[in-house]
Design a protein around this motif. Structure first.
Motif, PDB file in Angstrom:
ATOM      1  N   LEU A  68       0.825  -1.207   0.000  1.00  0.00           N
ATOM      2  CA  LEU A  68       0.000   0.000   0.000  1.00  0.00           C
ATOM      3  C   LEU A  68       0.861   1.259   0.000  1.00  0.00           C
ATOM      4  O   LEU A  68       0.441   2.309   0.492  1.00  0.00           O
ATOM      5  N   GLY A  69       2.033   1.159  -0.540  1.00  0.00           N
ATOM      6  CA  GLY A  69       2.930   2.283  -0.751  1.00  0.00           C
ATOM      7  C   GLY A  69       3.748   1.992  -1.997  1.00  0.00           C
ATOM      8  O   GLY A  69       3.837   0.840  -2.442  1.00  0.00           O
ATOM      9  N   MET A  70       4.356   3.039  -2.545  1.00  0.00           N
ATOM     10  CA  MET A  70       5.200   2.821  -3.720  1.00  0.00           C
ATOM     11  C   MET A  70       6.532   2.199  -3.323  1.00  0.00           C
ATOM     12  O   MET A  70       7.221   1.605  -4.153  1.00  0.00           O
ATOM     13  N   GLY A  71       6.912   2.325  -2.058  1.00  0.00           N
ATOM     14  CA  GLY A  71       8.071   1.632  -1.523  1.00  0.00           C
ATOM     15  C   GLY A  71       7.644   0.318  -0.890  1.00  0.00           C
ATOM     16  O   GLY A  71       6.501   0.157  -0.453  1.00  0.00           O
ATOM     17  N   VAL A  72       8.552  -0.652  -0.839  1.00  0.00           N
ATOM     18  CA  VAL A  72       8.216  -1.970  -0.292  1.00  0.00           C
ATOM     19  C   VAL A  72       9.139  -2.380   0.842  1.00  0.00           C
ATOM     20  O   VAL A  72       9.074  -3.522   1.306  1.00  0.00           O
ATOM     21  N   ASP A  73       9.989  -1.481   1.314  1.00  0.00           N
ATOM     22  CA  ASP A  73      10.902  -1.842   2.394  1.00  0.00           C
ATOM     23  C   ASP A  73      10.142  -2.269   3.645  1.00  0.00           C
ATOM     24  O   ASP A  73      10.627  -3.086   4.433  1.00  0.00           O
ATOM     25  N   HIS A  74       8.941  -1.737   3.849  1.00  0.00           N
ATOM     26  CA  HIS A  74       8.142  -2.089   5.022  1.00  0.00           C
ATOM     27  C   HIS A  74       7.712  -3.551   4.985  1.00  0.00           C
ATOM     28  O   HIS A  74       7.392  -4.137   6.027  1.00  0.00           O
ATOM     29  N   LEU A  75       7.708  -4.153   3.793  1.00  0.00           N
ATOM     30  CA  LEU A  75       7.395  -5.575   3.655  1.00  0.00           C
ATOM     31  C   LEU A  75       8.647  -6.439   3.733  1.00  0.00           C
ATOM     32  O   LEU A  75       8.646  -7.496   4.367  1.00  0.00           O
ATOM     33  N   LEU A  76       9.712  -5.988   3.091  1.00  0.00           N
ATOM     34  CA  LEU A  76      10.892  -6.831   2.937  1.00  0.00           C
ATOM     35  C   LEU A  76      11.698  -6.985   4.218  1.00  0.00           C
ATOM     36  O   LEU A  76      12.616  -7.800   4.272  1.00  0.00           O
ATOM     37  N   PRO A 307      12.207  -8.813  -4.931  1.00  0.00           N
ATOM     38  CA  PRO A 307      12.668  -8.722  -3.548  1.00  0.00           C
ATOM     39  C   PRO A 307      14.191  -8.605  -3.420  1.00  0.00           C
ATOM     40  O   PRO A 307      14.694  -8.068  -2.421  1.00  0.00           O
ATOM     41  N   LYS A 308      14.935  -9.079  -4.427  1.00  0.00           N
ATOM     42  CA  LYS A 308      16.395  -9.019  -4.353  1.00  0.00           C
ATOM     43  C   LYS A 308      16.913  -7.591  -4.479  1.00  0.00           C
ATOM     44  O   LYS A 308      17.890  -7.212  -3.839  1.00  0.00           O
ATOM     45  N   THR A 309      16.271  -6.787  -5.323  1.00  0.00           N
ATOM     46  CA  THR A 309      16.701  -5.404  -5.483  1.00  0.00           C
ATOM     47  C   THR A 309      15.943  -4.461  -4.544  1.00  0.00           C
ATOM     48  O   THR A 309      16.424  -3.368  -4.240  1.00  0.00           O
ATOM     49  N   GLY A 310      14.748  -4.860  -4.127  1.00  0.00           N
ATOM     50  CA  GLY A 310      13.970  -4.026  -3.217  1.00  0.00           C
ATOM     51  C   GLY A 310      13.061  -3.056  -3.935  1.00  0.00           C
ATOM     52  O   GLY A 310      12.458  -2.187  -3.296  1.00  0.00           O
ATOM     53  N   TYR A 311      12.902  -3.210  -5.248  1.00  0.00           N
ATOM     54  CA  TYR A 311      11.971  -2.351  -5.993  1.00  0.00           C
ATOM     55  C   TYR A 311      11.579  -3.009  -7.304  1.00  0.00           C
ATOM     56  O   TYR A 311      12.134  -4.031  -7.680  1.00  0.00           O
TER      57      TYR A 311
END
Length: 311
Positions: A68-76, A307-311
């Motif tokens: 629910l964001g354009m970033g995914v660090d909160h998931l990874l 997931p390896k690059t984070g985006y």
């Protein structure tokens, strides 16, 4: 088993999302953390923002995770994340908000508005020396959707604008740099530095003492990406030494920002509470709706994340 959609966020009750999704897809089995997830074996899709570690892995039949964001660090950061596709939102409304935030603080610095505010308080009528726009160089760290939009808008205002990304990109009217050597070159020519990088293993702490020293004296930082990009002690030292003129910070290593943090009272720091861009269900939902349709039709997904690059 039903094809339930779970809204996994503690920020809101998710009912605004339910409405926009059902307007497009018809009635849904839509469950929320606040309303209760019921039998989690029913959950096919999770729409998630900062889920608790291991929660998504407990959904045994999950097929898709939507950030629910354009970033995914909160998931990874979840080392128990299930091995299913992750997609992120593409929100034109959020993109516009982010570029507005960067331009506002950059112009405030560029036009010496804070200095004039001090003169007003002192009831002093005094014109300050002005730096021409063509001599105020803007650098944008990160050339994804938000970075490209931000860079184009700065260039349209007449600022010499450059951007940096991990891999080479070509943007008309924007000078581009990439890789480690390119980062040093970008920093050296950035009088205003705007950070919109994704937070990954490679970018965590990228704004450290070395990066600040590489900026021209009197440079200004706008950070609207993630707090983890910044080494706080190094930024404070660069501000206190006078090497940096100031910083506008919307994101922090710890959020909410602790009440005793020096940023709150530092005379060269502006603090905002992670509001540079807010996800709007109306503008963010089309991509989610398309991915739900594609998932259920067995078609390739859009806006997928590696997931390896984070985006």
């Amino acid at each position: 088993m039903s094809n339930a959609i779970a809204y996994v966020s503690r920020d809101t009750d998710g009912l605004h999302w339910k409405k926009v999704l059902e307007d497009a897809l018809g009635p849904l089995d839509f469950r929320t953390l606040k309303g209760g997830l019921g039998n989690t074996d029913d959950i096919e899709i999770a729409m998630a923002w900062k889920p608790d570690r291991g929660l998504l892995a407990s959904f045994r039949n999950i097929r898709l995770i939507v950030s629910l964001g354009m970033g995914v660090d909160h998931l990874l950061t979840d080392d128990r994340l299930p091995d299913v596709p992750i997609v992120r939102i593409m929100d034109d409304g959020l993109v516009g908000q982010m570029s507005e935030y960067a331009i506002f603080w950059a112009l405030r610095h560029h036009r010496d508005i804070d200095k004039y505010a001090e003169l007003q308080r002192a009831r002093t009528w005094k014109a300050l020396d002005f730096v021409d726009t063509i001599h105020r160089r803007v650098g944008v760290l990160g050339l994804g959707v938000i970075g490209q939009d931000t860079a184009r808008k700065f260039a349209a205002l007449g600022f010499p604008t450059a951007g940096w990304s991990r891999t080479a990109k070509d943007l008309p009217g924007i000078e581009t740099f990439h890789g480690q050597d390119g980062l040093a070159a970008l920093l050296a020519r950035s009088d205003i530095l705007v950070n919109v990088l994704p937070l990954t293993r490679d970018t965590k702490g990228i704004l450290d003492a070395g990066a600040f020293a590489a900026l021209p004296k009197g440079a200004y930082l706008v950070n609207m990406a993630r707090g983890g990009h910044v080494v706080d002690a190094d930024l404070l030292a660069a501000l206190d030494s006078g090497h940096l003129a100031g910083a506008a910070l919307d994101v922090f290593n710890t959020e909410p920002l602790p009440a005793d943090h020096p940023y709150w009272t530092h005379p060269r720091v502006h603090v905002t509470p992670h509001i540079a861009g807010a996800t709007n269900p109306r503008t963010a939902s089309p991509g989610i709706i398309e991915n739900i349709r594609r998932l259920r039709a067995g078609q390739p997904l859009i806006n997928t994340v590696d997931p390896k690059t984070g985006y």
